[in-house]
Design a protein around this motif. Structure first.
Motif, PDB file in Angstrom:
ATOM      1  N   ASN A 121      31.358   0.351   0.359  1.00 53.11           N
ATOM      2  CA  ASN A 121      30.640  -0.803   0.510  1.00 53.11           C
ATOM      3  C   ASN A 121      29.866  -0.728   1.857  1.00 53.11           C
ATOM      4  O   ASN A 121      28.694  -1.430   1.720  1.00 53.11           O
ATOM      5  CB  ASN A 121      31.731  -1.962   0.604  1.00 53.11           C
ATOM      6  CG  ASN A 121      32.355  -2.189  -0.990  1.00 53.11           C
ATOM      7  OD1 ASN A 121      31.631  -1.752  -1.911  1.00 53.11           O
ATOM      8  ND2 ASN A 121      33.249  -3.082  -0.869  1.00 53.11           N
ATOM      9  N   PHE A 122      30.452  -0.460   2.846  1.00 50.73           N
ATOM     10  CA  PHE A 122      29.450  -0.186   3.973  1.00 50.73           C
ATOM     11  C   PHE A 122      28.500   0.696   4.057  1.00 50.73           C
ATOM     12  O   PHE A 122      27.385   0.197   4.292  1.00 50.73           O
ATOM     13  CB  PHE A 122      30.605   0.021   5.289  1.00 50.73           C
ATOM     14  CG  PHE A 122      29.730   0.407   6.564  1.00 50.73           C
ATOM     15  CD1 PHE A 122      29.176  -0.600   7.103  1.00 50.73           C
ATOM     16  CD2 PHE A 122      29.683   1.825   6.927  1.00 50.73           C
ATOM     17  CE1 PHE A 122      28.525  -0.298   8.365  1.00 50.73           C
ATOM     18  CE2 PHE A 122      28.575   1.962   7.929  1.00 50.73           C
ATOM     19  CZ  PHE A 122      28.411   1.018   8.963  1.00 50.73           C
ATOM     20  N   LEU A 123      28.564   1.710   3.373  1.00 50.56           N
ATOM     21  CA  LEU A 123      27.538   2.856   3.376  1.00 50.56           C
ATOM     22  C   LEU A 123      26.516   2.210   2.698  1.00 50.56           C
ATOM     23  O   LEU A 123      25.389   2.161   2.808  1.00 50.56           O
ATOM     24  CB  LEU A 123      28.137   4.055   2.664  1.00 50.56           C
ATOM     25  CG  LEU A 123      29.066   4.839   3.749  1.00 50.56           C
ATOM     26  CD1 LEU A 123      29.554   5.858   2.919  1.00 50.56           C
ATOM     27  CD2 LEU A 123      28.352   5.601   4.758  1.00 50.56           C
ATOM     28  N   TYR A 124      26.820   1.473   1.385  1.00 49.26           N
ATOM     29  CA  TYR A 124      25.750   1.106   0.566  1.00 49.26           C
ATOM     30  C   TYR A 124      24.915  -0.361   1.410  1.00 49.26           C
ATOM     31  O   TYR A 124      23.702  -0.123   1.292  1.00 49.26           O
ATOM     32  CB  TYR A 124      26.253   0.343  -0.850  1.00 49.26           C
ATOM     33  CG  TYR A 124      26.783   1.226  -1.621  1.00 49.26           C
ATOM     34  CD1 TYR A 124      25.735   1.939  -2.393  1.00 49.26           C
ATOM     35  CD2 TYR A 124      27.930   1.245  -2.385  1.00 49.26           C
ATOM     36  CE1 TYR A 124      25.990   2.743  -3.545  1.00 49.26           C
ATOM     37  CE2 TYR A 124      28.246   2.073  -3.650  1.00 49.26           C
ATOM     38  CZ  TYR A 124      27.194   3.156  -4.019  1.00 49.26           C
ATOM     39  OH  TYR A 124      27.545   4.000  -5.271  1.00 49.26           O
ATOM     40  N   ARG A 125      25.765  -0.981   2.020  1.00 43.66           N
ATOM     41  CA  ARG A 125      25.059  -1.931   2.746  1.00 43.66           C
ATOM     42  C   ARG A 125      24.271  -1.539   4.034  1.00 43.66           C
ATOM     43  O   ARG A 125      23.023  -2.004   4.137  1.00 43.66           O
ATOM     44  CB  ARG A 125      26.020  -2.857   3.384  1.00 43.66           C
ATOM     45  CG  ARG A 125      25.795  -4.245   3.878  1.00 43.66           C
ATOM     46  CD  ARG A 125      25.739  -4.306   5.348  1.00 43.66           C
ATOM     47  NE  ARG A 125      24.985  -5.395   5.789  1.00 43.66           N
ATOM     48  CZ  ARG A 125      24.014  -5.640   6.721  1.00 43.66           C
ATOM     49  NH1 ARG A 125      23.561  -4.255   6.984  1.00 43.66           N
ATOM     50  NH2 ARG A 125      23.733  -6.713   7.103  1.00 43.66           N
ATOM     51  N   HIS A 126      24.686  -0.600   4.517  1.00 43.51           N
ATOM     52  CA  HIS A 126      23.969   0.254   5.756  1.00 43.51           C
ATOM     53  C   HIS A 126      22.598   0.746   5.140  1.00 43.51           C
ATOM     54  O   HIS A 126      21.524   0.691   5.655  1.00 43.51           O
ATOM     55  CB  HIS A 126      24.887   1.103   6.443  1.00 43.51           C
ATOM     56  CG  HIS A 126      23.913   1.343   7.865  1.00 43.51           C
ATOM     57  ND1 HIS A 126      23.691   0.290   8.723  1.00 43.51           N
ATOM     58  CD2 HIS A 126      23.723   2.471   8.396  1.00 43.51           C
ATOM     59  CE1 HIS A 126      23.089   0.948   9.685  1.00 43.51           C
ATOM     60  NE2 HIS A 126      23.082   2.283   9.562  1.00 43.51           N
ATOM     61  N   SER A 127      22.884   1.394   4.129  1.00 50.26           N
ATOM     62  CA  SER A 127      21.476   1.895   3.503  1.00 50.26           C
ATOM     63  C   SER A 127      20.561   0.872   3.131  1.00 50.26           C
ATOM     64  O   SER A 127      19.200   1.208   3.248  1.00 50.26           O
ATOM     65  CB  SER A 127      21.872   2.984   2.208  1.00 50.26           C
ATOM     66  OG  SER A 127      22.208   1.874   1.129  1.00 50.26           O
ATOM     67  N   ILE A 128      20.785  -0.201   2.560  1.00 54.53           N
ATOM     68  CA  ILE A 128      20.051  -1.341   2.221  1.00 54.53           C
ATOM     69  C   ILE A 128      18.915  -1.858   3.524  1.00 54.53           C
ATOM     70  O   ILE A 128      17.851  -1.780   3.355  1.00 54.53           O
ATOM     71  CB  ILE A 128      20.704  -2.602   1.648  1.00 54.53           C
ATOM     72  CG1 ILE A 128      21.356  -2.174   0.330  1.00 54.53           C
ATOM     73  CG2 ILE A 128      19.758  -3.657   1.666  1.00 54.53           C
ATOM     74  CD1 ILE A 128      22.264  -3.065  -0.422  1.00 54.53           C
ATOM     75  N   GLU A 129      19.842  -1.724   4.656  1.00 58.32           N
ATOM     76  CA  GLU A 129      19.377  -2.285   6.005  1.00 58.32           C
ATOM     77  C   GLU A 129      18.383  -1.275   6.624  1.00 58.32           C
ATOM     78  O   GLU A 129      17.196  -1.520   6.723  1.00 58.32           O
ATOM     79  CB  GLU A 129      20.404  -2.288   6.935  1.00 58.32           C
ATOM     80  CG  GLU A 129      19.706  -2.694   8.427  1.00 58.32           C
ATOM     81  CD  GLU A 129      20.993  -2.973   9.625  1.00 58.32           C
ATOM     82  OE1 GLU A 129      20.643  -2.487  10.619  1.00 58.32           O
ATOM     83  OE2 GLU A 129      22.031  -3.384   9.074  1.00 58.32           O
ATOM     84  N   LEU A 130      18.699   0.042   6.524  1.00 52.59           N
ATOM     85  CA  LEU A 130      17.749   1.291   6.748  1.00 52.59           C
ATOM     86  C   LEU A 130      16.536   1.089   6.026  1.00 52.59           C
ATOM     87  O   LEU A 130      15.288   1.466   6.268  1.00 52.59           O
ATOM     88  CB  LEU A 130      18.594   2.576   6.799  1.00 52.59           C
ATOM     89  CG  LEU A 130      19.734   2.563   7.774  1.00 52.59           C
ATOM     90  CD1 LEU A 130      20.283   4.102   7.845  1.00 52.59           C
ATOM     91  CD2 LEU A 130      19.352   2.197   9.117  1.00 52.59           C
TER      92      LEU A 130
END
Length: 248
Positions: free
Chosen positions: A49-58
């Motif tokens: 979930n963190f990885l998905y969320r961080h990819s969205i930000e980037l």
């Protein structure tokens, strides 16, 4: 697809997009390849979930930089070529690289860069699909309610403490009697429709003093929203690099 093989210093977005892709693909790998004892590991979904969320930000930061550069739209106080851009968030200038609120980044990209420039985009990058996807706009509040600033899925406790308990996969029973415990266990099995486990704590007289239940799937709506939004921006970013950046 030249951007996949060129050095980051050559990228128009400072490498935000290619880095986002690594986070996205890592999240996909975790989702599709469960590690040993995954089903009984506490907080097993939090890393993906963190990885998905961080990819969205980037991805959003990548798109903001690219749109400013390719459409030659200056930042409020700087040229579109600035290496330290600031954007307006809620009427205040904020350094782009330090903004972590994905709903604010999305609103800026959508309302200031995408929607006002659709005609130009259709003209200079006609093979792209330049429109708002309503489902994605609807999903951002679902994500941001829990993780607006990228801390919710990184840490066990956050400043959003009233919501932290919802992500815990081992949760305390609310029951106070053995009959109520049995009822809760049966309800839990019905909800999951899959095997689960329960821990009961007893005193010296074999009286139940506490009980904990394993929640197989927590925050399913948020998890699914993260996956959909991350995949959307993976696609939009790829489309933008091919059509607007000519492959770079």
């Amino acid at each position: 697809m030249n951007y996949l093989f060129t050095a980051i210093e050559m990228h128009p977005d400072k490498g935000f997009g290619i880095t986002a892709e690594s986070y996205f693909r890592s999240a996909e790998h975790l989702r599709e390849n469960k590690f040993e004892h995954y089903e009984i590991t506490q907080q097993a979904e939090m890393p993906q979930n963190f990885l998905y969320r961080h990819s969205i930000e980037l991805y959003l930061k990548s798109l903001i930089i690219i749109f400013h550069k390719e459409l030659q739209i200056n930042y409020p106080n700087e040229s579109f070529e600035s290496d330290t851009p600031e954007i307006l968030i809620d009427g205040k200038l904020k350094k782009l690289y330090t903004i972590h609120y994905i709903d604010k980044l999305y609103e800026y990209w959508l309302n200031f860069l995408l929607l006002p420039n659709i005609e130009i985009l259709n003209e200079i990058a006609s093979k792209g699909d330049w429109r708002e996807v309503e489902e994605i706009s609807i999903l951002f509040p679902v994500i941001s309610k829990y993780d607006q600033d990228s801390s919710y899925f990184r840490y066990p406790i956050t400043k959003n403490s009233p919501l932290d308990n919802e992500k815990y996969t081992m949760q305390k029973f609310k029951s106070s009697s053995i009959d109520d415990f049995v009822k809760e266990v049966q309800e839990q099995k019905t909800i999951n429709n899959k095997p689960t486990f329960t821990l009961l704590i007893v005193d010296g007289n074999n009286n139940i003093t506490d009980g904990y239940k394993h929640i197989r799937n927590t925050l399913v709506e948020v998890r699914d929203a993260l996956q959909k939004v991350a995949h959307y921006f993976y696609c939009i970013h790829t489309m933008t690099r091919i059509t607007l950046c000519k492959g770079f």
